[in-house]
Design an enzyme around this catalytic site. Structure first.
Site, PDB file in Angstrom:
ATOM      1  N   SER A  28       0.902  -1.506  -0.454  1.00 14.50           N
ATOM      2  CA  SER A  28      -0.179   0.022  -0.315  1.00 14.50           C
ATOM      3  C   SER A  28       0.935   1.002   0.039  1.00 14.50           C
ATOM      4  O   SER A  28       1.440   1.067  -1.409  1.00 14.50           O
ATOM      5  CB  SER A  28      -0.777  -0.611   1.395  1.00 14.50           C
ATOM      6  OG  SER A  28      -1.974   1.515   1.537  1.00 14.50           O
ATOM      7  N   HIS A  55      -3.403  -1.147  -3.001  1.00 15.22           N
ATOM      8  CA  HIS A  55      -4.366  -0.313  -3.063  1.00 15.22           C
ATOM      9  C   HIS A  55      -4.549   1.321  -3.836  1.00 15.22           C
ATOM     10  O   HIS A  55      -3.390   2.153  -4.134  1.00 15.22           O
ATOM     11  CB  HIS A  55      -4.385   0.093  -1.522  1.00 15.22           C
ATOM     12  CG  HIS A  55      -4.134  -0.655  -0.623  1.00 15.22           C
ATOM     13  ND1 HIS A  55      -4.020  -0.283   0.770  1.00 15.22           N
ATOM     14  CD2 HIS A  55      -5.146  -1.670  -0.835  1.00 15.22           C
ATOM     15  CE1 HIS A  55      -4.617  -1.753   1.649  1.00 15.22           C
ATOM     16  NE2 HIS A  55      -5.269  -2.172   0.075  1.00 15.22           N
ATOM     17  N   ASP A 148      -4.414  -4.281   5.864  1.00 11.22           N
ATOM     18  CA  ASP A 148      -4.726  -5.748   4.744  1.00 11.22           C
ATOM     19  C   ASP A 148      -3.295  -6.311   4.530  1.00 11.22           C
ATOM     20  O   ASP A 148      -2.431  -5.945   4.356  1.00 11.22           O
ATOM     21  CB  ASP A 148      -5.157  -5.100   3.661  1.00 11.22           C
ATOM     22  CG  ASP A 148      -5.960  -5.694   1.952  1.00 11.22           C
ATOM     23  OD1 ASP A 148      -5.810  -7.529   2.547  1.00 11.22           O
ATOM     24  OD2 ASP A 148      -5.599  -5.076   1.167  1.00 11.22           O
TER      25      ASP A 148
END
Length: 205
Positions: A28, A55, A148
């Site tokens: 990310s 992301h 995540d």
């Protein structure tokens, strides 16, 4: 070799007898810079499949495949629904859809709710990949600012795959690798320079 001397034995043990057909790389915040340091190191004769997921904002098209196609020796393209995974190709998850891998090793896109506030979510891809490939896959989790990927790495480990996490002490955002380390005790925790050396070693002989 940029793998620290203290980790060479651990890396050798983790790779012994392992065949890697699929590598999934997730990240990310800071992930683009990390991948710029990793993907150009993959040689042109690499026969495993690589799937990258970062992301990305859902309100605009991802240009990551185009960006990395200019930098990598392997062909790079965005994953498409129902597309069969091919060896020697780097795929990127697009924006706005979860990306998963079916048991027949085809991609699947879905509009299910975000996971860990993200769609595409790393967990969705990694968990499905682990179910499809089992011990013939490796998961690499890079820098990121949320949690995540931790569930996905746990599933990869449960299915016998290799789990590699970027050292949070050098990550641009440490939350993601820290949570994965806390949750699943990955096989290897390495600085990015060592992951750069390791990645070409994750091969399908």
């Amino acid at each position: 070799m940029s793998i620290p001397l203290s980790a060479i034995g651990q890396v050798g043990e983790a790779l012994r007898g392992r065949r890697t057909e699929l590598v999934v790389i997730g990240g990310s915040a800071g992930g683009v810079d990390a991948l710029i340091g990793l993907l150009p190191e993959i040689p042109v004769d690499y026969r495993s499949t690589v799937v990258c997921i970062l992301h990305v904002p859902a309100d605009r098209d991802s240009r990551l495949a185009e960006l990395f196609d200019l930098r990598a020796a392997l062909p790079v393209r965005e994953a498409r629904d129902k597309e069969q995974l091919e060896p020697g190709v780097i795929y990127f998850a697009g924006s706005g859809y979860h990306l998963s891998i079916e048991r027949d090793r085809c991609f699947s896109l879905s509009c299910e709710p975000p996971v860990q506030f993200a769609r595409p979510a790393i967990d969705v891809l990694m968990e499905s990949a682990a179910d499809a490939y089992g011990p013939a896959m490796a998961g690499i989790l890079l820098t990121g600012a949320n949690h995540d990927g931790a569930d996905g790495m746990c599933r990869i480990r449960e299915r016998g795959g290799l789990t590699v996490v970027q050292d949070p002490n050098e990550a641009q955002a440490s939350a993601m690798p820290e949570e994965a380390i806390r949750r699943c005790a990955p096989d290897l925790v390495l600085p990015l320079s060592a992951i750069r050396t390791l990645l070409p070693m994750l091969r399908n002989p």
